[in-house]
Motif scaffolding. Structure first.
Motif, mmCIF file in Angstrom:
data_model
loop_
_atom_site.group_PDB
_atom_site.id
_atom_site.type_symbol
_atom_site.label_atom_id
_atom_site.label_comp_id
_atom_site.label_asym_id
_atom_site.label_seq_id
_atom_site.Cartn_x
_atom_site.Cartn_y
_atom_site.Cartn_z
ATOM 1 N N GLU A 172 10.245 59.301 32.558
ATOM 2 C CA GLU A 172 9.390 59.255 33.450
ATOM 3 C C GLU A 172 8.145 60.024 32.496
ATOM 4 O OE1 GLU A 172 8.394 56.241 34.285
ATOM 5 O OE2 GLU A 172 10.251 55.224 34.173
ATOM 6 N N ASP A 197 16.323 47.386 31.499
ATOM 7 C CA ASP A 197 17.248 48.430 32.237
ATOM 8 C C ASP A 197 18.333 48.970 32.194
ATOM 9 O OD1 ASP A 197 14.763 48.402 34.110
ATOM 10 O OD2 ASP A 197 16.044 46.238 35.610
ATOM 11 N N THR A 198 19.167 49.049 31.146
ATOM 12 C CA THR A 198 20.282 48.655 30.881
ATOM 13 C C THR A 198 19.966 50.107 29.785
ATOM 14 O OG1 THR A 198 21.413 46.697 31.457
ATOM 15 C CG2 THR A 198 22.917 48.632 29.924
ATOM 16 N N GLU A 221 16.193 49.270 22.413
ATOM 17 C CA GLU A 221 15.817 47.968 22.896
ATOM 18 C C GLU A 221 15.847 46.875 21.865
ATOM 19 O OE1 GLU A 221 12.663 48.034 25.361
ATOM 20 O OE2 GLU A 221 13.700 49.738 27.301
ATOM 21 N N LYS A 225 17.680 43.471 27.562
ATOM 22 C CA LYS A 225 18.268 44.971 28.846
ATOM 23 C C LYS A 225 17.444 45.765 28.698
ATOM 24 C CE LYS A 225 21.334 41.255 29.225
ATOM 25 N NZ LYS A 225 21.718 40.803 30.491
ATOM 26 N N ARG A 270 17.998 51.774 29.559
ATOM 27 C CA ARG A 270 17.492 53.415 29.472
ATOM 28 C C ARG A 270 17.658 54.032 31.019
ATOM 29 N NH1 ARG A 270 15.365 53.067 35.263
ATOM 30 N NH2 ARG A 270 15.635 51.555 35.275
ATOM 31 N N LEU A 271 19.162 53.060 31.662
ATOM 32 C CA LEU A 271 20.285 54.186 32.519
ATOM 33 C C LEU A 271 21.153 54.439 32.087
ATOM 34 C CD1 LEU A 271 20.781 51.413 35.037
ATOM 35 C CD2 LEU A 271 19.638 53.871 35.603
ATOM 36 N N GLN A 330 14.161 54.684 23.865
ATOM 37 C CA GLN A 330 14.943 53.145 24.208
ATOM 38 C C GLN A 330 14.106 52.770 23.176
ATOM 39 O OE1 GLN A 330 12.619 54.202 27.533
ATOM 40 N NE2 GLN A 330 13.033 52.492 28.815
ATOM 41 N N GLY A 354 16.732 54.300 42.564
ATOM 42 C CA GLY A 354 17.060 53.899 41.292
ATOM 43 C C GLY A 354 18.348 54.331 40.323
ATOM 44 N N THR A 355 18.798 55.577 40.681
ATOM 45 C CA THR A 355 20.171 56.105 39.887
ATOM 46 C C THR A 355 21.469 56.300 41.344
ATOM 47 O OG1 THR A 355 19.708 58.440 40.244
ATOM 48 C CG2 THR A 355 18.780 57.816 38.532
#
Length: 335
Positions: free
Chosen positions: A275, A38-39, A30, A36, A41-42, A26, A287-288
């Motif tokens: 997490e 959040d992008t 990044e 970005k 992570r998703l 991750q 969140g998903t």
């Protein structure tokens, strides 16, 4: 045979190692897609869940960069398909060609026969060629000349598409959209991040600096572990309630499929792994929800004309159906 306590300790130790791998990946991604988190992570969540990813946005915001960076980080064979209006299905799956040495037709693999496949600008090709990916996405195989061939494991498709209002694009059929675990948009960077990006690209910090962090086999093992994350029965009931609500919503002509429900659960399990948890909590589902479900819903024309959007309908349903608060016991969490 090890005692139960020893097995639990070994499982916890392995999960801690996997969690550290995910954190490192991750962080690397990044550094490539600045501003970005959040992008990133998703996107990792979708691929960790064993799903495929659809990146939809305007040109030049980093869709292809993110896909290439992930492919380099996870290692394995990488294939890229640049979709154009004249691309044929055999250009995707491969086909039989005459071999003068063997005096017979032999199969020549297409770019889809790789661990990570980037389908760039998927909606610029015709529906006939788009459909060449359907079997690969769902069954992890391709059938050419009556022979079915398995794709390598793990197999992950990362597709990009431009907004449908762009000239020369073809909308993806619902059957194909339903095979993407998530649809994400990246969006324009903030001013500070764009300045960092310009500095970054003018120095040595480019996508070429991304190194493989693990083998495809290690990533496959992480995917398997993610599917073992505990999900309380009350959360499964919540998923079914939301899916049923989309199927009867007056604004929608097509609701969430059973595949969508399955993908939502898997995405929540992967979100828990991201997490450092071995159990899913309500926030993993909250969140998903939009990334997993919204692209599978079809608006009725009259409601779409009145400004309704799939994401807003889902958010309203989440407000109407309270999330369960019961937490499982006897599960681990990385400290």
């Amino acid at each position: 045979m090890a005692a139960d306590g020893e097995e639990q300790d070994q499982q916890t130790e392995w999960n801690q190692e996997g969690y550290q791998w995910l954190r490192r990946m991750q962080s690397r991604l990044e550094d490539v897609l600045l501003g970005k988190p959040d992008t990133v992570r998703l996107a990792m969540t979708a691929l960790l869940a064993g799903g495929h990813l659809l990146l939809e946005d305007v040109p030049g915001v980093g869709k292809t960069v993110l896909a290439r960076a992930f492919a380099k980080a996870v290692g394995g064979q990488f294939g890229r398909i640049q979709f154009t209006s004249d691309l044929q299905p055999a250009d995707v799956t491969g086909g039989s060609v005459w071999d003068n040495v063997q005096r017979d037709f032999v199969y020549r693999p297409g770019p889809v026969m790789n661990h990570v496949v980037l389908a760039d600008e998927l909606n610029r090709t015709t529906p006939r060629t788009q459909s060449a990916l359907l079997e690969a996405m769902e069954e992890r195989s391709v059938t050419v000349d009556g022979t079915t061939r398995l794709l390598p494991e793990p197999f992950m498709l990362i597709a990009t598409q431009n907004p449908l209002r762009d000239e020369g694009t073809f909308p993806l059929p619902e059957a194909q959209l339903d095979r993407f675990m998530m649809r994400l948009s990246i969006g324009y960077p903030a001013a500070a991040d764009e300045i960092r990006m310009l500095e970054h690209r003018s120095s040595t910090g480019t996508i070429g600096s991304i190194k493989s962090l693990m083998s495809p086999e290690q990533w496959l093992e992480l995917q398997r572990q993610a599917q073992q994350v505990h999900v309380d029965r009350s959360l499964l009931a919540y998923v079914v309630d939301i899916a049923a609500a989309t199927r009867t919503a007056p604004q929608l002509s097509l609701g969430a499929s059973p595949r969508a429900s399955r993908d939502w659960v898997r995405a929540a399990q992967a979100a828990a792994c991201m997490e450092g948890r071995g159990y899913a909590v309500p926030d993993d589902f909250k969140g998903t929800a939009v990334p997993v479900l919204s692209h599978r819903l079809v608006m009725k024309p009259q409601h779409e004309a009145n400004g309704w959007e799939q994401a807003s309908i889902l958010e309203q349903m989440i407000q109407e159906f309270p999330l369960p608060r019961k937490m499982p016991t006897g599960t681990w969490r990385v400290q």
